[in-house]
Design an enzyme around this catalytic site. Structure first.
Site, PDB file in Angstrom:
ATOM      1  CB  ALA A  69      -0.842  -0.061   1.192  1.00 25.45           C
ATOM      2  N   GLY A 112       0.858  -4.948   1.052  1.00 31.25           N
ATOM      3  CA  GLY A 112      -0.234  -4.880   0.291  1.00 31.25           C
ATOM      4  C   GLY A 112      -0.133  -5.744  -1.184  1.00 31.25           C
ATOM      5  CD  GLU A 115      -2.160  -7.598   3.188  1.00 31.75           C
ATOM      6  OE1 GLU A 115      -1.850  -6.419   2.894  1.00 31.75           O
ATOM      7  OE2 GLU A 115      -2.797  -8.007   4.268  1.00 31.75           O
ATOM      8  CD  GLU A 135       1.994  -5.369   5.670  1.00 27.40           C
ATOM      9  OE1 GLU A 135       2.647  -6.019   5.771  1.00 27.40           O
ATOM     10  OE2 GLU A 135       1.225  -5.559   4.744  1.00 27.40           O
TER      11      GLU A 135
HETATM   12  N1  CO8 Z   1       4.609   3.152  -0.854  1.00 27.48           N
HETATM   13  C1  CO8 Z   1       4.998   4.204  -1.247  1.00 27.48           C
HETATM   14  N2  CO8 Z   1       6.021   4.455  -2.251  1.00 27.48           N
HETATM   15  C2  CO8 Z   1       6.937   3.606  -2.402  1.00 27.48           C
HETATM   16  C3  CO8 Z   1       6.429   2.214  -1.555  1.00 27.48           C
HETATM   17  C4  CO8 Z   1       5.284   2.124  -0.802  1.00 27.48           C
HETATM   18  N3  CO8 Z   1       5.002   0.917  -0.539  1.00 27.48           N
HETATM   19  N4  CO8 Z   1       7.687   1.391  -1.925  1.00 27.48           N
HETATM   20  C5  CO8 Z   1       8.432   2.165  -2.742  1.00 27.48           C
HETATM   21  N5  CO8 Z   1       8.085   3.241  -2.901  1.00 27.48           N
HETATM   22  C6  CO8 Z   1       8.613   4.289  -3.649  1.00 27.48           C
HETATM   23  C7  CO8 Z   1       9.975   4.603  -2.795  1.00 27.48           C
HETATM   24  O1  CO8 Z   1       9.564   5.765  -2.094  1.00 27.48           O
HETATM   25  C8  CO8 Z   1      10.765   5.345  -4.043  1.00 27.48           C
HETATM   26  O2  CO8 Z   1      10.379   6.538  -4.414  1.00 27.48           O
HETATM   27  P1  CO8 Z   1      11.028   8.007  -4.531  1.00 27.48           P
HETATM   28  O3  CO8 Z   1      11.977   7.562  -5.626  1.00 27.48           O
HETATM   29  O4  CO8 Z   1      10.268   9.086  -4.791  1.00 27.48           O
HETATM   30  O5  CO8 Z   1      12.069   7.960  -3.418  1.00 27.48           O
HETATM   31  C9  CO8 Z   1      10.434   4.421  -5.272  1.00 27.48           C
HETATM   32  O6  CO8 Z   1       9.265   3.924  -4.752  1.00 27.48           O
HETATM   33  C10 CO8 Z   1      11.594   3.412  -5.428  1.00 27.48           C
HETATM   34  O7  CO8 Z   1      11.684   2.646  -4.151  1.00 27.48           O
HETATM   35  P2  CO8 Z   1      12.878   2.654  -3.523  1.00 27.48           P
HETATM   36  O8  CO8 Z   1      13.875   3.914  -3.914  1.00 27.48           O
HETATM   37  O9  CO8 Z   1      13.091   2.254  -2.070  1.00 27.48           O
HETATM   38  O10 CO8 Z   1      13.639   1.125  -4.129  1.00 27.48           O
HETATM   39  P3  CO8 Z   1      14.614   0.156  -3.518  1.00 27.48           P
HETATM   40  O11 CO8 Z   1      14.967  -0.777  -4.752  1.00 27.48           O
HETATM   41  O12 CO8 Z   1      15.688   0.812  -2.929  1.00 27.48           O
HETATM   42  O13 CO8 Z   1      13.809  -0.571  -2.678  1.00 27.48           O
HETATM   43  C11 CO8 Z   1      12.097  -1.640  -1.451  1.00 27.48           C
HETATM   44  C12 CO8 Z   1      12.710  -1.472  -2.597  1.00 27.48           C
HETATM   45  C13 CO8 Z   1      12.861  -2.688  -0.597  1.00 27.48           C
HETATM   46  C14 CO8 Z   1      10.861  -2.606  -2.031  1.00 27.48           C
HETATM   47  C15 CO8 Z   1      11.568  -0.427  -0.922  1.00 27.48           C
HETATM   48  O14 CO8 Z   1      11.004   0.492  -1.630  1.00 27.48           O
HETATM   49  C16 CO8 Z   1      10.549  -0.652   0.214  1.00 27.48           C
HETATM   50  O15 CO8 Z   1      10.976  -1.319   1.358  1.00 27.48           O
HETATM   51  N6  CO8 Z   1       9.234  -0.081   0.117  1.00 27.48           N
HETATM   52  C17 CO8 Z   1       8.311  -0.527   1.136  1.00 27.48           C
HETATM   53  C18 CO8 Z   1       7.969  -1.857   1.375  1.00 27.48           C
HETATM   54  C19 CO8 Z   1       6.642  -1.836   2.352  1.00 27.48           C
HETATM   55  O16 CO8 Z   1       6.989  -1.444   3.393  1.00 27.48           O
HETATM   56  N7  CO8 Z   1       5.478  -2.190   2.208  1.00 27.48           N
HETATM   57  C20 CO8 Z   1       4.585  -2.422   3.018  1.00 27.48           C
HETATM   58  C21 CO8 Z   1       3.655  -1.261   3.092  1.00 27.48           C
HETATM   59  S1  CO8 Z   1       2.422  -1.082   4.341  1.00 27.48           S
HETATM   60  C22 CO8 Z   1       1.146  -1.965   3.456  1.00 27.48           C
HETATM   61  O17 CO8 Z   1       1.257  -2.166   2.415  1.00 27.48           O
HETATM   62  C23 CO8 Z   1      -0.308  -2.092   4.205  1.00 27.48           C
HETATM   63  C24 CO8 Z   1      -1.106  -2.997   3.503  1.00 27.48           C
HETATM   64  C25 CO8 Z   1      -2.678  -2.786   4.420  1.00 27.48           C
HETATM   65  C26 CO8 Z   1      -3.734  -2.856   3.139  1.00 27.48           C
HETATM   66  C27 CO8 Z   1      -4.974  -2.963   3.831  1.00 27.48           C
HETATM   67  C28 CO8 Z   1      -6.115  -2.707   2.730  1.00 27.48           C
HETATM   68  C29 CO8 Z   1      -7.461  -2.468   3.476  1.00 27.48           C
END
Ligand code: CO8
Length: 261
Positions: A69, A112, A115, A135
């Site tokens: 998400a 997400g 999921e 998360e």
């Molecule tokens: N949300 C927003 N932006 C994101 C997300 C995310 N989940 N993941 C990546 N991005 C963005 C980064 O901020 C970055 O943007 P910018 O260039 O503007 O800084 C761009 O994507 C590229 O990402 P990275 O530079 O971080 O890329 P890396 O290759 O270095 O890293 C990762 C990749 C490891 C995947 C890293 O991006 C990361 O850890 N992302 C977050 C993963 C995460 O924590 N996901 C869980 C989110 S919480 C959730 O999903 C709750 C779900 C609940 C659903 C409920 C429904 C009812």
């Protein structure tokens, strides 16, 4: 009605009866913001009603299926907003689809994103895929089925480890755990998944839909309720022309011609 901007929908397969839906927000690793999920829900509803389409394949790109998400969108939200506004309520659209939906997962399937893959009926993965529920690392928890589907698909112990550590698992680990059916080289994944979709698309749509409903009841009900439901659904196939055609074609040693009636 506006054209979708964050997903791409194509009709694929030799018989043009498979829909390929690509999540397309590469600059954010396909983070699932409200707009993307709205577009996905609308597209899935349309595809479910489109009689030309038999099976839906859901994919992202080679770097990410979806990295979760959208954290930037969630960051400033308060309890009253998410609870009162039913934040991300439209996520259930995917599990409401009656046609088979197959996930083709390359790259990150996190939070997400993981999921979303688990909501699909079948998961194929590319060899670079990584699944995880991170998360816990951002102070929240899975909210779209992660704590419920992981234990059903793998084991309680495995689900606990994934959800409590936030560590990522590889495609092969996901296969060994029972989450993923097959692992292909990343570049071949989508084509291989479309082949699977085409195989299912050859069957009677009405029977495919009935089988999907019955298998899902194994997750949603007790064994006894599921068995009763299966028996009733089995009986109901005798009300279809496709059941008559299937058995007639078998006796006549020919390929059945389904009419989905
Ligand atoms: N949300 C927003 N932006 C994101 C997300 C995310 N989940 N993941 C990546 N991005 C963005 C980064 O901020 C970055 O943007 P910018 O260039 O503007 O800084 C761009 O994507 C590229 O990402 P990275 O530079 O971080 O890329 P890396 O290759 O270095 O890293 C990762 C990749 C490891 C995947 C890293 O991006 C990361 O850890 N992302 C977050 C993963 C995460 O924590 N996901 C869980 C989110 S919480 C959730 O999903 C709750 C779900 C609940 C659903 C409920 C429904 C009812």
């Amino acid at each position: 009605i506006q054209e979708p901007r964050m997903i791409i929908v194509e009709v694929v397969g030799a018989k043009k009866n498979v829909a390929l839906v690509r999540l397309n927000r590469p600059e954010a690793l396909n983070a699932l913001c409200s707009q993307l999920m709205d577009e996905l829900a609308v597209a899935l509803l349309k595809l479910d009603m489109n009689t030309e389409i038999r099976v839906i394949v859901l994919t992202g790109n080679e770097k990410a299926f979806a990295a979760g998400a959208d954290i930037k969108e969630m960051r400033e939200l308060e309890f009253a907003q998410v609870f009162g506004g039913g934040y991300l309520a439209n996520w259930s659209a995917l599990s409401d689809v009656k046609k088979p939906v197959i996930a083709a997962v390359n790259g990150f399937a996190l939070g997400g994103g993981s999921e979303l893959a688990l909501m699909c009926d079948i998961i194929y993965a590319g060899d670079t895929a990584q699944f995880g529920q991170p998360e816990v690392n951002v102070g929240t928890m899975p909210g779209a089925g992660g704590t419920q589907r992981w234990p059903r698909f793998t084991s309680k112990s495995f689900a606990m480890e994934v959800c409590l550590t936030g560590s990522r698992i590889t495609a092969h680990e996901a296969k060994d755990a029972g989450l993923v059916n097959r692992v292909y080289p990343a570049a071949d994944l989508v084509a291989e998944t479309i082949k699977l979709a085409e195989k299912i698309a050859e069957k009677s749509p009405i029977i495919v839909q009935t089988i999907k409903e019955s298998v899902n009841s194994a997750y949603e009900t007790t064994l006894n309720q599921g068995l009763r439901m299966e028996r009733r659904l089995f009986h109901s196939t005798f009300a279809t022309n496709d059941r008559k055609e299937g058995m007639k074609a078998f006796s006549e040693k020919r390929t059945p011609e389904w009419t989905s009636s």
